[in-house]
Design a protein around this motif. Sequence first.
Motif, PDB file in Angstrom:
ATOM      1  N   PRO A 108       0.793  -1.236   0.000  1.00 37.00           N
ATOM      2  CA  PRO A 108       0.000   0.000   0.000  1.00 37.00           C
ATOM      3  C   PRO A 108       0.820   1.279   0.000  1.00 37.00           C
ATOM      4  O   PRO A 108       0.340   2.326  -0.439  1.00 37.00           O
ATOM      5  CB  PRO A 108      -0.841  -0.122   1.283  1.00 37.00           C
ATOM      6  CG  PRO A 108      -0.079  -1.065   2.160  1.00 37.00           C
ATOM      7  CD  PRO A 108       0.568  -2.031   1.224  1.00 37.00           C
ATOM      8  N   SER A 109       2.051   1.229   0.514  1.00 35.83           N
ATOM      9  CA  SER A 109       2.830   2.465   0.643  1.00 35.83           C
ATOM     10  C   SER A 109       3.644   2.791  -0.604  1.00 35.83           C
ATOM     11  O   SER A 109       4.348   3.802  -0.627  1.00 35.83           O
ATOM     12  CB  SER A 109       3.782   2.362   1.843  1.00 35.83           C
ATOM     13  OG  SER A 109       4.731   1.340   1.637  1.00 35.83           O
ATOM     14  N   ILE A 110       3.540   1.971  -1.643  1.00 35.86           N
ATOM     15  CA  ILE A 110       4.372   2.192  -2.826  1.00 35.86           C
ATOM     16  C   ILE A 110       3.623   1.720  -4.067  1.00 35.86           C
ATOM     17  O   ILE A 110       3.030   0.638  -4.080  1.00 35.86           O
ATOM     18  CB  ILE A 110       5.720   1.441  -2.675  1.00 35.86           C
ATOM     19  CG1 ILE A 110       6.677   1.772  -3.820  1.00 35.86           C
ATOM     20  CG2 ILE A 110       5.512  -0.057  -2.545  1.00 35.86           C
ATOM     21  CD1 ILE A 110       8.091   1.239  -3.592  1.00 35.86           C
ATOM     22  N   THR A 111       3.623   2.520  -5.107  1.00 35.38           N
ATOM     23  CA  THR A 111       2.963   2.146  -6.353  1.00 35.38           C
ATOM     24  C   THR A 111       3.900   1.265  -7.183  1.00 35.38           C
ATOM     25  O   THR A 111       5.122   1.287  -6.980  1.00 35.38           O
ATOM     26  CB  THR A 111       2.591   3.392  -7.174  1.00 35.38           C
ATOM     27  OG1 THR A 111       3.804   4.051  -7.593  1.00 35.38           O
ATOM     28  CG2 THR A 111       1.733   4.356  -6.349  1.00 35.38           C
ATOM     29  N   PRO A 112       3.345   0.490  -8.113  1.00 41.67           N
ATOM     30  CA  PRO A 112       4.204  -0.342  -8.958  1.00 41.67           C
ATOM     31  C   PRO A 112       5.282   0.458  -9.676  1.00 41.67           C
ATOM     32  O   PRO A 112       6.423   0.015  -9.787  1.00 41.67           O
ATOM     33  CB  PRO A 112       3.216  -0.976  -9.941  1.00 41.67           C
ATOM     34  CG  PRO A 112       1.932  -1.040  -9.189  1.00 41.67           C
ATOM     35  CD  PRO A 112       1.907   0.212  -8.361  1.00 41.67           C
ATOM     36  N   ARG A 113       4.952   1.655 -10.175  1.00 40.25           N
ATOM     37  CA  ARG A 113       5.926   2.459 -10.911  1.00 40.25           C
ATOM     38  C   ARG A 113       7.041   2.947  -9.997  1.00 40.25           C
ATOM     39  O   ARG A 113       8.226   2.889 -10.348  1.00 40.25           O
ATOM     40  CB  ARG A 113       5.237   3.654 -11.568  1.00 40.25           C
ATOM     41  CG  ARG A 113       6.202   4.548 -12.354  1.00 40.25           C
ATOM     42  CD  ARG A 113       5.450   5.657 -13.081  1.00 40.25           C
ATOM     43  NE  ARG A 113       6.403   6.546 -13.738  1.00 40.25           N
ATOM     44  CZ  ARG A 113       6.964   7.603 -13.154  1.00 40.25           C
ATOM     45  NH1 ARG A 113       6.685   7.888 -11.893  1.00 40.25           N
ATOM     46  NH2 ARG A 113       7.808   8.369 -13.811  1.00 40.25           N
ATOM     47  N   VAL A 114       6.661   3.425  -8.806  1.00 36.39           N
ATOM     48  CA  VAL A 114       7.669   3.920  -7.869  1.00 36.39           C
ATOM     49  C   VAL A 114       8.583   2.780  -7.433  1.00 36.39           C
ATOM     50  O   VAL A 114       9.804   2.936  -7.351  1.00 36.39           O
ATOM     51  CB  VAL A 114       7.000   4.581  -6.651  1.00 36.39           C
ATOM     52  CG1 VAL A 114       8.030   4.893  -5.577  1.00 36.39           C
ATOM     53  CG2 VAL A 114       6.286   5.859  -7.067  1.00 36.39           C
ATOM     54  N   ARG A 115       7.997   1.615  -7.158  1.00 33.71           N
ATOM     55  CA  ARG A 115       8.815   0.470  -6.759  1.00 33.71           C
ATOM     56  C   ARG A 115       9.783   0.075  -7.869  1.00 33.71           C
ATOM     57  O   ARG A 115      10.945  -0.238  -7.607  1.00 33.71           O
ATOM     58  CB  ARG A 115       7.924  -0.716  -6.394  1.00 33.71           C
ATOM     59  CG  ARG A 115       8.722  -1.940  -5.925  1.00 33.71           C
ATOM     60  CD  ARG A 115       7.825  -3.153  -5.700  1.00 33.71           C
ATOM     61  NE  ARG A 115       8.646  -4.317  -5.369  1.00 33.71           N
ATOM     62  CZ  ARG A 115       9.280  -5.055  -6.257  1.00 33.71           C
ATOM     63  NH1 ARG A 115       9.204  -4.747  -7.555  1.00 33.71           N
ATOM     64  NH2 ARG A 115      10.017  -6.092  -5.884  1.00 33.71           N
ATOM     65  N   ALA A 116       9.309   0.076  -9.115  1.00 29.84           N
ATOM     66  CA  ALA A 116      10.172  -0.293 -10.243  1.00 29.84           C
ATOM     67  C   ALA A 116      11.360   0.651 -10.351  1.00 29.84           C
ATOM     68  O   ALA A 116      12.500   0.219 -10.580  1.00 29.84           O
ATOM     69  CB  ALA A 116       9.370  -0.292 -11.550  1.00 29.84           C
ATOM     70  N   VAL A 117      11.126   1.940 -10.182  1.00 30.54           N
ATOM     71  CA  VAL A 117      12.207   2.919 -10.269  1.00 30.54           C
ATOM     72  C   VAL A 117      13.174   2.749  -9.102  1.00 30.54           C
ATOM     73  O   VAL A 117      14.404   2.797  -9.266  1.00 30.54           O
ATOM     74  CB  VAL A 117      11.649   4.354 -10.317  1.00 30.54           C
ATOM     75  CG1 VAL A 117      12.789   5.364 -10.311  1.00 30.54           C
ATOM     76  CG2 VAL A 117      10.780   4.542 -11.550  1.00 30.54           C
ATOM     77  N   LEU A 118      12.635   2.533  -7.909  1.00 35.00           N
ATOM     78  CA  LEU A 118      13.483   2.365  -6.726  1.00 35.00           C
ATOM     79  C   LEU A 118      14.366   1.120  -6.864  1.00 35.00           C
ATOM     80  O   LEU A 118      15.578   1.177  -6.624  1.00 35.00           O
ATOM     81  CB  LEU A 118      12.620   2.248  -5.480  1.00 35.00           C
ATOM     82  CG  LEU A 118      13.359   1.930  -4.168  1.00 35.00           C
ATOM     83  CD1 LEU A 118      14.393   3.010  -3.852  1.00 35.00           C
ATOM     84  CD2 LEU A 118      12.376   1.765  -3.016  1.00 35.00           C
ATOM     85  N   VAL A 119      13.777  -0.017  -7.266  1.00 32.52           N
ATOM     86  CA  VAL A 119      14.557  -1.245  -7.395  1.00 32.52           C
ATOM     87  C   VAL A 119      15.554  -1.122  -8.542  1.00 32.52           C
ATOM     88  O   VAL A 119      16.684  -1.617  -8.461  1.00 32.52           O
ATOM     89  CB  VAL A 119      13.632  -2.458  -7.586  1.00 32.52           C
ATOM     90  CG1 VAL A 119      14.449  -3.730  -7.832  1.00 32.52           C
ATOM     91  CG2 VAL A 119      12.736  -2.646  -6.365  1.00 32.52           C
ATOM     92  N   GLY A 120      15.155  -0.432  -9.622  1.00 31.76           N
ATOM     93  CA  GLY A 120      16.097  -0.192 -10.714  1.00 31.76           C
ATOM     94  C   GLY A 120      17.291   0.627 -10.257  1.00 31.76           C
ATOM     95  O   GLY A 120      18.430   0.359 -10.644  1.00 31.76           O
TER      96      GLY A 120
END
Length: 333
Positions: A108-120
């Motif tokens: 809930p605290s992170i959107t798929p797009r934000v998570r993708a950028v962070l992990v990238g």
Amino acid sequence: MTTRVTLADIANRAVERVVGKRKNVGKEVALKKGVEEVVGNNNVINDNDVEIDISDHLLELPNYGDVPIQMDTEYETETETMFGGEEYESGILAYLQSREPAVSSSLPSITPRVRAVLVGWLAEVHSEFSLSQDTLFLTVSLLDSYISSPKGSSTTKSMLQLVGVAAMLLAAKMEEVRVPLVSDFCYITDSTYTAGEVKAMERRMLEVLDWRLTPALPTTFLTSYTRALATDNETVGLAEYVLELGLMDHAMVGQKPSKLAAAALHLAMKVRKSRKSDFKKFNDNLAQLEDVSGFRVNYLQPMVVRMQSRLRAAEEGETSLQAVRQKYLLGGS
């Protein structure tokens, strides 16, 4: 010189290149043409498809940091003698399955797009520090476990980068011989966080995770599967590439590492199968993969298709996947 960056406005911009000039991460895999062919326009893989031979494009398996994925040494022979037998393998896999992390697919605290950028971004930092492959997978596992927990679910966007670097610091302490300094992580975030804040987040993550820092990883299962199938290095390298691309995919969150490894190996074997291959051997290998992993091929098919779409997205330039893609491309800087 490493470019420092903050991810405070991560959702409002494309990912920036954190790594100026990457260090050599060992032998790299050339996938330029081979992946382009396999990630064409067909979404569904089927045994009647035109077979693809990319053997001319795949070179040697990458060597992550100082930890070779396959060691042609006397030590390897002794290890296989002690633990590689069938009587041990089934017990080892059963134990690993008991260590698979329980992570909610809802973050809930992170959107798929934000998570993708962070992990990238974390993948780029991982390459810059020349860390082992397991360190990256453990970093993402700890990150997802933390932000999916009740105490971590309230993490704000401005704190996500701090959680990410704390997760990598913990993972490095578990997997590496030489661990990056806390000051290195502060520098890589352009001093957005102080050393005290990084250490405080590290302590908080240890408390929330109850010091459980050794979950079974997809790479661990992949090693077991490929040992049982006597898989060639090129297929192993491609399966690892598929798994690393999947780290940025929100759809993979909450999936069992054992299932991810089986699906990645299935896809890699499919890609590597050429017109001149022994198709009976290929089918026998699929049957053996089913026996070893416990997953039927038909059950894995939706995930295989999803992983294939990630291969296509990487070739089409999806920003969050380029750090991993460049690491595997021959001559990637």
